[in-house]
Scaffold this active site. Structure first.
Site, PDB file in Angstrom:
ATOM      1  N   ASP A   1      13.691  -8.367  12.793  1.00  0.00           N
ATOM      2  CA  ASP A   1      14.722  -7.324  12.867  1.00  0.00           C
ATOM      3  C   ASP A   1      15.010  -6.934  14.318  1.00  0.00           C
ATOM      4  O   ASP A   1      14.123  -6.971  15.159  1.00  0.00           O
ATOM      5  CB  ASP A   1      14.230  -6.099  12.083  1.00  0.00           C
ATOM      6  CG  ASP A   1      15.355  -5.126  11.767  1.00  0.00           C
ATOM      7  OD1 ASP A   1      16.532  -5.495  11.954  1.00  0.00           O
ATOM      8  OD2 ASP A   1      15.058  -4.000  11.343  1.00  0.00           O
TER       9      ASP A   1
ATOM     10  N   ASN B   1      18.000  -7.965  16.150  1.00  0.00           N
ATOM     11  CA  ASN B   1      18.883  -8.853  16.927  1.00  0.00           C
ATOM     12  C   ASN B   1      20.142  -8.126  17.380  1.00  0.00           C
ATOM     13  O   ASN B   1      20.581  -8.269  18.526  1.00  0.00           O
ATOM     14  CB  ASN B   1      19.308 -10.053  16.071  1.00  0.00           C
ATOM     15  CG  ASN B   1      18.160 -10.980  15.750  1.00  0.00           C
ATOM     16  OD1 ASN B   1      17.087 -10.849  16.321  1.00  0.00           O
ATOM     17  ND2 ASN B   1      18.383 -11.909  14.843  1.00  0.00           N
TER      18      ASN B   1
ATOM     19  N   HIS C   1      21.354 -13.065  17.435  1.00  0.00           N
ATOM     20  CA  HIS C   1      20.839 -14.086  16.509  1.00  0.00           C
ATOM     21  C   HIS C   1      20.528 -15.376  17.272  1.00  0.00           C
ATOM     22  O   HIS C   1      19.508 -16.023  17.038  1.00  0.00           O
ATOM     23  CB  HIS C   1      21.845 -14.364  15.388  1.00  0.00           C
ATOM     24  CG  HIS C   1      22.186 -13.148  14.570  1.00  0.00           C
ATOM     25  ND1 HIS C   1      21.253 -12.200  14.231  1.00  0.00           N
ATOM     26  CD2 HIS C   1      23.363 -12.726  14.031  1.00  0.00           C
ATOM     27  CE1 HIS C   1      21.835 -11.249  13.510  1.00  0.00           C
ATOM     28  NE2 HIS C   1      23.116 -11.541  13.385  1.00  0.00           N
TER      29      HIS C   1
ATOM     30  N   SER D   1      19.378 -11.828   3.854  1.00  0.00           N
ATOM     31  CA  SER D   1      19.059 -11.208   2.570  1.00  0.00           C
ATOM     32  C   SER D   1      20.262 -11.242   1.634  1.00  0.00           C
ATOM     33  O   SER D   1      21.402 -11.459   2.074  1.00  0.00           O
ATOM     34  CB  SER D   1      18.608  -9.759   2.788  1.00  0.00           C
ATOM     35  OG  SER D   1      19.723  -8.940   3.029  1.00  0.00           O
TER      36      SER D   1
ATOM     37  N   LEU E   1       1.615 -26.576   8.497  1.00  0.00           N
ATOM     38  CA  LEU E   1       2.189 -25.226   8.366  1.00  0.00           C
ATOM     39  C   LEU E   1       3.377 -25.314   7.424  1.00  0.00           C
ATOM     40  O   LEU E   1       4.225 -26.187   7.583  1.00  0.00           O
ATOM     41  CB  LEU E   1       2.658 -24.708   9.738  1.00  0.00           C
ATOM     42  CG  LEU E   1       3.553 -23.460   9.727  1.00  0.00           C
ATOM     43  CD1 LEU E   1       2.772 -22.219   9.278  1.00  0.00           C
ATOM     44  CD2 LEU E   1       4.176 -23.202  11.104  1.00  0.00           C
TER      45      LEU E   1
ATOM     46  N   LEU F   1      10.328  -2.110   3.925  1.00  0.00           N
ATOM     47  CA  LEU F   1      10.125  -3.458   3.376  1.00  0.00           C
ATOM     48  C   LEU F   1      11.450  -4.186   3.183  1.00  0.00           C
ATOM     49  O   LEU F   1      11.499  -5.410   3.155  1.00  0.00           O
ATOM     50  CB  LEU F   1       9.390  -3.397   2.032  1.00  0.00           C
ATOM     51  CG  LEU F   1       7.923  -2.975   2.098  1.00  0.00           C
ATOM     52  CD1 LEU F   1       7.307  -3.027   0.706  1.00  0.00           C
ATOM     53  CD2 LEU F   1       7.138  -3.897   3.032  1.00  0.00           C
ATOM     54  N   SER F   2      12.535  -3.416   3.012  1.00  0.00           N
ATOM     55  CA  SER F   2      13.865  -4.004   2.856  1.00  0.00           C
ATOM     56  C   SER F   2      13.903  -5.158   1.852  1.00  0.00           C
ATOM     57  O   SER F   2      14.499  -6.205   2.119  1.00  0.00           O
ATOM     58  CB  SER F   2      14.410  -4.469   4.205  1.00  0.00           C
ATOM     59  OG  SER F   2      14.538  -3.376   5.082  1.00  0.00           O
TER      60      SER F   2
ATOM     61  N   GLU G   1      -1.305  -6.264   4.450  1.00  0.00           N
ATOM     62  CA  GLU G   1      -1.452  -5.330   5.564  1.00  0.00           C
ATOM     63  C   GLU G   1      -0.113  -5.302   6.291  1.00  0.00           C
ATOM     64  O   GLU G   1       0.477  -6.356   6.560  1.00  0.00           O
ATOM     65  CB  GLU G   1      -2.542  -5.823   6.539  1.00  0.00           C
ATOM     66  CG  GLU G   1      -3.945  -5.762   5.989  1.00  0.00           C
ATOM     67  CD  GLU G   1      -4.443  -4.325   5.794  1.00  0.00           C
ATOM     68  OE1 GLU G   1      -3.923  -3.414   6.476  1.00  0.00           O
ATOM     69  OE2 GLU G   1      -5.338  -4.132   4.956  1.00  0.00           O
TER      70      GLU G   1
HETATM   71  C1  FPP Z   1      18.073  -8.954  11.832  1.00  0.00           C
HETATM   72  O1  FPP Z   1      18.637  -8.353  12.955  1.00  0.00           O
HETATM   73  C2  FPP Z   1      18.231 -10.398  11.893  1.00  0.00           C
HETATM   74  C3  FPP Z   1      18.949 -11.144  11.014  1.00  0.00           C
HETATM   75  C4  FPP Z   1      19.673 -10.598   9.870  1.00  0.00           C
HETATM   76  C5  FPP Z   1      19.049 -12.599  11.197  1.00  0.00           C
HETATM   77  C6  FPP Z   1      17.786 -13.256  11.634  1.00  0.00           C
HETATM   78  C7  FPP Z   1      18.052 -14.590  12.187  1.00  0.00           C
HETATM   79  C8  FPP Z   1      17.398 -15.145  13.233  1.00  0.00           C
HETATM   80  C9  FPP Z   1      16.295 -14.491  13.939  1.00  0.00           C
HETATM   81  C10 FPP Z   1      17.733 -16.479  13.767  1.00  0.00           C
HETATM   82  C11 FPP Z   1      17.205 -17.575  12.957  1.00  0.00           C
HETATM   83  C12 FPP Z   1      18.228 -17.838  11.946  1.00  0.00           C
HETATM   84  C13 FPP Z   1      18.128 -18.608  10.865  1.00  0.00           C
HETATM   85  C14 FPP Z   1      19.315 -18.708  10.003  1.00  0.00           C
HETATM   86  C15 FPP Z   1      16.920 -19.399  10.507  1.00  0.00           C
HETATM   87  P1  FPP Z   1      19.827  -7.339  12.737  1.00  0.00           P
HETATM   88  O2  FPP Z   1      21.098  -8.098  12.892  1.00  0.00           O
HETATM   89  O3  FPP Z   1      19.622  -6.630  11.446  1.00  0.00           O
HETATM   90  O4  FPP Z   1      19.612  -6.370  13.963  1.00  0.00           O
HETATM   91  P2  FPP Z   1      19.890  -4.808  13.989  1.00  0.00           P
HETATM   92  O5  FPP Z   1      18.992  -4.193  12.970  1.00  0.00           O
HETATM   93  O6  FPP Z   1      19.527  -4.437  15.383  1.00  0.00           O
HETATM   94  O7  FPP Z   1      21.344  -4.640  13.696  1.00  0.00           O
END
Ligand code: FPP
Length: 252
Positions: free
Chosen positions: A31, A33, A48, A76, A143, A207-208, A219
């Site tokens: 979370d 990005n 992202h 999600s 893994l 947990l979203s 944990e």
């Molecule tokens: C949450 O940050 C992040 C996401 C919804 C996307 C996560 C994707 C990656 C880390 C890249 C890898 C991608 C794939 C498809 C494997 P947010 O956008 O909710 O950030 P914010 O809460 O600050 O708005």
């Protein structure tokens, strides 16, 4: 945790961590990005893009420390509500990432699996590459990297309940015999061990809808770092925190 004296960078004793016993399955809610990008006046999608580096450093860390299962939350069932341009970007980005990184994952003996509703509205071309990546790496055991994509914990339980109801209807299962195993064996990845460590970045403490069944006893470790700044050292910190907690409970 130790420091190496020269530049005060934290150094983790990987061997000691391995000996203490690493978690069976680490879940990661990647979370922050969007906030990372906003802080820099960049479009959210740049967050992202930078998140990929964080993800692959975490994978390297997982391999280094000997984790066997790691599940990351990439998209999600609720994320379809984001602006269409961001949704389209993530679909394209996932496809592009799999094309660029498949060789590396294969060489590292990583089995890639997707959990979630693998169907529309995920674009067909992406579904095809997800499927190809899974097949190509299916023989690896070092893994297992599970990518939760179009995933929701409740949707997973709904899907399991539907499969179960079908079996009851067909007479293959008596209602009175339904137990925890009847549910867990109908989840997206029935052979995965329970999530015993769940890490969420960006300071949010929710947990979203992530792995509600699998993480029932996990944990929880929350880190303030925004996902694009996450590195394997953060993963190691979380594992050390997990090891401390487990050992404390063991002593009681
Ligand atoms: C949450 O940050 C992040 C996401 C919804 C996307 C996560 C994707 C990656 C880390 C890249 C890898 C991608 C794939 C498809 C494997 P947010 O956008 O909710 O950030 P914010 O809460 O600050 O708005």
């Amino acid at each position: 945790m130790m420091t190496n004296g020269t530049n005060e960078q934290p150094v983790h004793d990987i061997e000691a961590m391995r000996q203490r016993g690493v978690p069976d399955h680490v879940g990661v809610i990647m979370d922050g990005n969007g906030r990372w990008a906003k802080q820099r006046d960049l479009p959210r999608t740049d967050g992202h893009t930078r998140g990929e580096e964080a993800l692959f450093d975490a994978v390297e860390g997982a391999l280094e420390v000997g984790l066997e299962w790691m599940t990351v939350y990439a998209f999600s069932t609720e994320n379809w509500k984001r602006p269409p341009s961001e949704v389209a970007f993530i679909m394209w980005f996932n496809r592009d990432l799999l094309l660029r990184r498949a060789d590396e994952l294969d060489a590292r003996e990583v089995r890639v699996r997707f959990i979630g509703r693998q169907k529309r509205p995920i674009p067909k071309s992406l579904l095809k590459i997800m499927d190809e990546t899974e097949r190509r790496t299916a023989h690896h055991r070092r893994l297992t990297l599970q990518i939760a994509f179009n995933y929701g914990g409740r949707a997973e339980l709904v899907d399991a309940a539907r499969a179960l109801a079908e079996d009851v209807k067909a007479g293959r299962l008596q209602p009175g015999r339904v137990n925890e195993k009847s549910i867990s064996s109908r989840l997206y990845s029935p052979d995965a061990p329970d999530v015993d460590l769940l890490v969420r970045t960006s300071g949010e403490r929710r947990l979203s809808n992530f792995m509600l069944w699998e993480a029932a006893y996990a944990e929880l470790v929350f880190d303030d770092v925004l996902w694009p700044d996450f590195r394997r050292t953060h993963l190691f910190d979380a594992i050390e925190e997990f090891q401390k907690r487990t050992r404390r409970f063991g002593a009681v």
